[in-house]
Scaffold this active site. Structure first.
Site, PDB file in Angstrom:
ATOM      1  N   SER A 117       0.843  -1.206   0.000  1.00 49.75           N
ATOM      2  CA  SER A 117       0.000   0.000   0.000  1.00 49.75           C
ATOM      3  C   SER A 117       0.871   1.246   0.000  1.00 49.75           C
ATOM      4  CB  SER A 117      -0.898   0.015   1.236  1.00 49.75           C
ATOM      5  OG  SER A 117      -1.467   1.306   1.366  1.00 49.75           O
ATOM      6  N   HIS A 124      -1.061  -1.280  -4.344  1.00 53.06           N
ATOM      7  CA  HIS A 124      -2.346  -0.975  -3.714  1.00 53.06           C
ATOM      8  C   HIS A 124      -2.485   0.537  -3.508  1.00 53.06           C
ATOM      9  CE1 HIS A 124      -5.825  -2.204  -1.237  1.00 53.06           C
ATOM     10  NE2 HIS A 124      -5.490  -1.214  -0.419  1.00 53.06           N
ATOM     11  N   ASP A 174      -4.900   3.460  -2.094  1.00 51.60           N
ATOM     12  CA  ASP A 174      -6.020   3.717  -1.193  1.00 51.60           C
ATOM     13  C   ASP A 174      -6.664   5.059  -1.499  1.00 51.60           C
ATOM     14  OD1 ASP A 174      -6.130   1.428   0.607  1.00 51.60           O
ATOM     15  OD2 ASP A 174      -4.118   2.036   1.227  1.00 51.60           O
ATOM     16  N   MET A 206      -9.552   7.653  -0.618  1.00 53.19           N
ATOM     17  CA  MET A 206     -10.466   8.007   0.488  1.00 53.19           C
ATOM     18  C   MET A 206     -11.065   9.378   0.229  1.00 53.19           C
ATOM     19  SD  MET A 206      -8.245   6.785   3.762  1.00 53.19           S
ATOM     20  CE  MET A 206      -7.165   5.352   3.693  1.00 53.19           C
ATOM     21  N   HIS A 249      -8.312   0.623  -4.250  1.00 52.67           N
ATOM     22  CA  HIS A 249      -9.244   0.356  -3.156  1.00 52.67           C
ATOM     23  C   HIS A 249     -10.043   1.625  -2.895  1.00 52.67           C
ATOM     24  CE1 HIS A 249      -9.570  -0.725   1.454  1.00 52.67           C
ATOM     25  NE2 HIS A 249     -10.749  -0.682   0.850  1.00 52.67           N
ATOM     26  N   MET A 281     -12.388   3.700  -1.003  1.00 54.11           N
ATOM     27  CA  MET A 281     -13.078   3.900   0.273  1.00 54.11           C
ATOM     28  C   MET A 281     -13.854   5.199   0.140  1.00 54.11           C
ATOM     29  SD  MET A 281      -9.980   2.637   2.698  1.00 54.11           S
ATOM     30  CE  MET A 281      -8.818   2.843   1.373  1.00 54.11           C
ATOM     31  N   MET A 287     -11.414  -6.323   5.245  1.00 50.76           N
ATOM     32  CA  MET A 287     -10.640  -5.336   6.016  1.00 50.76           C
ATOM     33  C   MET A 287     -10.340  -5.900   7.399  1.00 50.76           C
ATOM     34  SD  MET A 287     -10.006  -2.781   4.113  1.00 50.76           S
ATOM     35  CE  MET A 287      -9.165  -1.838   5.401  1.00 50.76           C
ATOM     36  N   GLY A 329      -9.375   3.721   6.752  1.00 49.64           N
ATOM     37  CA  GLY A 329      -9.165   5.163   6.941  1.00 49.64           C
ATOM     38  C   GLY A 329      -7.710   5.544   7.149  1.00 49.64           C
ATOM     39  N   PHE A 330      -6.968   4.685   7.817  1.00 54.53           N
ATOM     40  CA  PHE A 330      -5.590   5.043   8.157  1.00 54.53           C
ATOM     41  C   PHE A 330      -4.671   3.825   8.103  1.00 54.53           C
ATOM     42  CE2 PHE A 330      -8.508   7.921  10.219  1.00 54.53           C
ATOM     43  CZ  PHE A 330      -7.992   9.158   9.881  1.00 54.53           C
ATOM     44  N   GLY A 331      -3.408   4.075   7.780  1.00 54.70           N
ATOM     45  CA  GLY A 331      -2.401   3.029   7.842  1.00 54.70           C
ATOM     46  C   GLY A 331      -1.895   2.895   9.272  1.00 54.70           C
ATOM     47  N   GLY A 332      -1.129   1.856   9.515  1.00 54.66           N
ATOM     48  CA  GLY A 332      -0.436   1.711  10.799  1.00 54.66           C
ATOM     49  C   GLY A 332      -1.296   1.287  11.974  1.00 54.66           C
ATOM     50  N   ASP A 340      -6.427  -6.615   4.338  1.00 53.30           N
ATOM     51  CA  ASP A 340      -5.829  -5.279   4.343  1.00 53.30           C
ATOM     52  C   ASP A 340      -5.976  -4.667   5.722  1.00 53.30           C
ATOM     53  OD1 ASP A 340      -5.040  -2.681   3.764  1.00 53.30           O
ATOM     54  OD2 ASP A 340      -6.697  -2.247   2.397  1.00 53.30           O
ATOM     55  N   SER A 347       2.574  -0.119   6.156  1.00 56.46           N
ATOM     56  CA  SER A 347       3.664   0.237   7.066  1.00 56.46           C
ATOM     57  C   SER A 347       4.686  -0.888   7.228  1.00 56.46           C
ATOM     58  CB  SER A 347       3.114   0.690   8.417  1.00 56.46           C
ATOM     59  OG  SER A 347       2.105  -0.166   8.860  1.00 56.46           O
TER      60      SER A 347
HETATM   61  C1  DX5 Z   1      -6.492   1.404   5.439  1.00 59.48           C
HETATM   62  C2  DX5 Z   1      -6.010   1.080   4.063  1.00 59.48           C
HETATM   63  C3  DX5 Z   1      -4.842   0.198   4.025  1.00 59.48           C
HETATM   64  C4  DX5 Z   1      -3.604   0.728   4.703  1.00 59.48           C
HETATM   65  C5  DX5 Z   1      -2.940  -0.453   5.360  1.00 59.48           C
HETATM   66  O1  DX5 Z   1      -7.719   2.016   5.365  1.00 59.48           O
HETATM   67  O2  DX5 Z   1      -7.029   0.472   3.289  1.00 59.48           O
HETATM   68  O3  DX5 Z   1      -4.526  -0.231   2.701  1.00 59.48           O
HETATM   69  O4  DX5 Z   1      -2.680   1.340   3.857  1.00 59.48           O
HETATM   70  O5  DX5 Z   1      -1.905   0.012   6.135  1.00 59.48           O
HETATM   71  P1  DX5 Z   1      -1.094  -0.926   7.139  1.00 59.48           P
HETATM   72  O6  DX5 Z   1      -0.534  -2.054   6.338  1.00 59.48           O
HETATM   73  O7  DX5 Z   1      -0.048  -0.006   7.650  1.00 59.48           O
HETATM   74  O8  DX5 Z   1      -2.069  -1.382   8.180  1.00 59.48           O
HETATM   75 ZN    ZN Z   2      -6.461  -0.473   1.323  1.00 57.28          ZN
END
Ligand code: DX5
Ligand code: ZN
Length: 217
Positions: A11, A36, A38, A40, A69, A71, A142, A147-150, A177, A200
């Protein structure tokens, strides 16, 4: 499941947005199968990221398929523009589309030459999407709130995978994901997932090649 058949989709939400070409090449040259992306909209999820013009720009240099993806609310309104911008896989959220419109959206995505994916958020029960599995190439489960990574992997979400696997044909791709690393990836693949998104974990690692390999097996 054959580990060679696991599709790794890094991602770019965790990439350096000032160096997307460099960071996409970095994963493409180190074992990534897809990229990937994302998307949003600040409505479906409380964050705003990448849109159509950026996908179009990525397509100028990305070699691997763009795994987009969505969202966003109203994915049916934007699917065509994302396909024209260069998306190869378009995944929309089940929660963002009326049930009566899902079949038409899947057909539209496929008629544009893309693979169609349907995604479910953590609180959505897997049984709700059973009637739609036959319409798609991929189900994205999911494993964090989108909404957010990490964020941290939510174990109960992975438990949805076997039901989806049982109700899909042998070509169905099941992607996970959110919070995927070298440990949670094994939980998901052992339950039947065959595509892993990781942001991440891959981009924060010092050895990208090793990180991607560690997800495979
Ligand atoms: C979250 C995204 C993911 C995100 C995953 O809403 O859809 O694709 O980038 O990030 P990690 O791998 O850091 O959880
Ligand atoms: Zn994603």
């Amino acid at each position: 499941m054959n580990k060679n058949k696991i599709i790794i989709s890094p991602s770019i939400l965790s990439a350096d947005f000032a160096n997307l070409e460099r960071d996409i090449k970095l994963v493409e040259n180190n074992g990534a199968d897809w990229i990937h992306v994302d998307v949003m909209d600040g409505h479906f999820v409380p964050n705003i990221t990448i849109g159509i013009p950026v996908v179009k720009a990525l397509k100028r240099f990305a070699i691997k398929p763009l795994d987009v993806h969505l969202m966003i609310d109203n994915p049916d309104k934007y699917a065509e523009e994302f396909a024209k911008a260069g998306a190869d896989i378009i995944t929309f959220h089940y929660e963002a589309v009326e049930n009566s419109k899902i079949e038409a959206l899947c057909e539209k995505i496929k008629s544009l030459g893309c693979k169609a994916g349907i995604s479910i958020k953590p609180k959505t029960n897997q049984n709700e999407i059973i009637p739609f599995i036959r319409l798609v190439d991929m189900v994205l489960v999911m494993t964090v709130e989108p909404g957010f990574g990490g964020q941290e992997f939510m174990h109960y979400c992975a438990q949805k995978i076997p039901t989806i696997r049982e109700n899909g044909n042998e070509d169905l791709i099941i992607q996970v994901d959110g919070g995927i690393n070298n440990v949670t990836s094994k939980i998901c693949t052992s339950l039947g997932a065959n595509s892993l998104v990781a942001g991440s974990y891959i981009y924060k690692s010092k050895d990208i090649k090793k990180a991607i390999e560690s997800l495979r097996g």
